[in-house]
Design an enzyme around this catalytic site. Structure first.
Site, short mmCIF file in Angstrom:
data_model
loop_
_atom_site.label_atom_id
_atom_site.label_comp_id
_atom_site.label_asym_id
_atom_site.label_seq_id
_atom_site.Cartn_x
_atom_site.Cartn_y
_atom_site.Cartn_z
N LYS A 8 0.93 -1.70 0.33
CA LYS A 8 0.17 0.05 -0.02
C LYS A 8 0.87 1.46 -0.14
CE LYS A 8 -0.53 -0.46 5.08
NZ LYS A 8 -0.63 -0.72 5.95
N TYR A 55 14.21 31.11 3.27
CA TYR A 55 12.86 32.35 3.62
C TYR A 55 13.16 32.50 5.15
CZ TYR A 55 10.29 30.71 -0.21
OH TYR A 55 9.83 30.36 -1.62
C1 LIG Z 1 -0.24 -1.57 6.90
C2 LIG Z 1 -1.07 -3.12 7.20
C3 LIG Z 1 -0.25 -4.12 7.52
C4 LIG Z 1 1.71 -3.71 7.47
O1 LIG Z 1 2.05 -3.91 8.78
P1 LIG Z 1 3.43 -3.23 8.84
O2 LIG Z 1 3.49 -2.54 10.25
O3 LIG Z 1 4.30 -2.27 7.85
O4 LIG Z 1 4.56 -4.69 8.76
C5 LIG Z 1 -0.33 -5.01 8.12
N1 LIG Z 1 -1.74 -5.35 8.05
C6 LIG Z 1 -3.25 -4.32 8.10
C7 LIG Z 1 -4.30 -4.13 8.12
C8 LIG Z 1 -2.17 -3.35 7.99
O5 LIG Z 1 -3.25 -1.55 7.47
#
Ligand SMILES: *Cc1c(COP(=O)(O)O)cnc(C)c1O
Length: 375
Positions: A40, A267
């Site tokens: 993701k 800035y």
């Molecule tokens: C993002 C996510 C993961 C992965 O998490 P990590 O801590 O990066 O391994 C797994 N399960 C869900 C439901 C998530 O939202």
């Protein structure tokens, strides 16, 4: 005609590290358990297509994404296997699930009915809330969970929960995690007793796998650890697994100039040269995902293996750094924002610490303007 990918600011992906991390994590997993990497948010900034392609080549055949659009992008790029959407898909986008053969999380029983009303067969994993109280049907609502199995157009391939305190070693968090895991398996027993085939089960993300490797499931949804880090520098060091970071972040020096004592830079006149100095302007900024909170000496880049500290405020597209003590810096040179330069290294953990956040946030905010280069 397209620009040279390394002309301004870019990400280098070390696929050898990714392969090694996959092996290390698979080594922790129980027999028969498979990876379902979290790709993701553009694979935590790394580039979802690049990462998923490599993982597909390694035999990984399940992924999780946050949105249907992320899943569609992977399919359009030829990614094979299960792609599970972890988050909410609006009914207006159910067509993406169908078109791209995505698997949707059932956020609760009501959402299951909504999905089923779409009228086409959709593959789903049922999200179960065992105590995080974010997404998922509450584990005590067994009747409602069974209703999802009965939804006419849903094919229930899996069922999962998410741990909310698996990263912590404190007693309360450990007890809470144990309670969540037990509640989940208790539920799966009850579902079986009710005469339903228990589908594929998963619970752990990175910390869940590392701190509770004994849990036996069909998948682990590993994100941050696959990229070679944990959320903090301390955890990364402590875990002792030998994970290595996949990502380096680099940018070109666009200008080198002298600053006389008393002159200011950037800035808001936030930096005034205490003596005659040499500064370099680096072609990367907060629009690329560098936290602006690393302004005024709180952040660094590496040039020729030496640290150059950020002076003044970080701009949208550029950063100025002090190179007074680094000889021969010139336009076109490479500054390392994350990664190694000769013997020196700046990790994403260091940026996260400096900015008061976790590596996950630093990485996932690395912007779309950065090109991804596999090395
Ligand atoms: C993002 C996510 C993961 C992965 O998490 P990590 O801590 O990066 O391994 C797994 N399960 C869900 C439901 C998530 O939202």
């Amino acid at each position: 005609m397209s620009a040279l990918p390394t002309d301004r600011a870019w990400i280098e992906l070390d696929m050898e590290s990714l392969r090694r991390n996959v092996e290390i994590l698979q080594g922790l997993m129980p027999e028969g358990c498979r990876l379902m990497p979290a790709v993701k948010a553009n694979a935590y900034g790394h580039g979802a297509v690049e990462v998923a392609r490599e993982l597909n080549a390694l035999g990984v055949d399940a992924f999780c994404v946050a949105t249907a659009a992320e899943g569609a992008e992977l399919r359009e790029s030829g990614i094979r296997g299960t792609i599970l959407v972890l988050g909410y898909t609006h009914p207006g986008s159910f067509c993406l699930l169908r078109k791209y053969r995505l698997t949707q999380t059932v956020l609760d029983s009501e959402y299951g009915r909504e999905l089923s009303r779409y009228g086409y067969e959709i593959h789903v994993h049922i999200g179960i809330d065992t105590g995080m109280h974010r997404l998922g049907e509450r584990c005590e609502n067994i009747g409602r969970i069974i209703d999802v199995f009965r939804c006419k157009n849903l094919v229930v391939d899996g069922m999962y929960t998410h741990l909310c305190a698996a990263d912590s070693g404190d007693q309360h968090c450990k007890a809470y995690t144990k309670m969540q895991v037990e509640a989940f398996f208790e539920l799966t027993e009850r579902i079986k007793e009710a005469g339903f085939d228990c589908p594929e089960l998963h619970i752990q993300s990175s910390y869940g796998l590392i701190n509770y490797p004994e849990i036996k499931c069909d998948y682990v949804r590993v994100g941050i650890a696959l990229y070679g880090l944990l959320s903090t520098g301390e955890d990364t060091e402590k875990c002792g697994l030998g994970l290595s970071p996949v990502l380096s972040l680099k940018a070109r020096v666009s200008s080198v100039k002298k600053l006389e004592a008393g002159e200011s830079c950037g800035y808001g006149l936030q930096f005034t040269a205490p003596c005659d100095m040499k500064i370099a302007v680096i072609s990367i900024g907060y629009a690329d995902g560098i936290p602006r909170s690393l302004s005024c000496g709180r952040g660094y880049v590496l040039i020729d293996g030496k640290r150059a500290s950020v002076i003044g405020r970080i701009c949208m597209d550029q950063i100025s750094v002090d190179v007074t003590d680094i000889p021969y810096v010139k336009r076109g040179d490479i500054a390392v924002v994350v990664g190694k330069s000769e013997e020196a290294e700046i990790s994403a953990c260091e940026l996260a610490e400096g900015a008061g956040t976790i590596t996950n946030e630093i990485l996932s905010r690395l912007g779309g303007r950065l090109k991804r280069v596999c090395v």
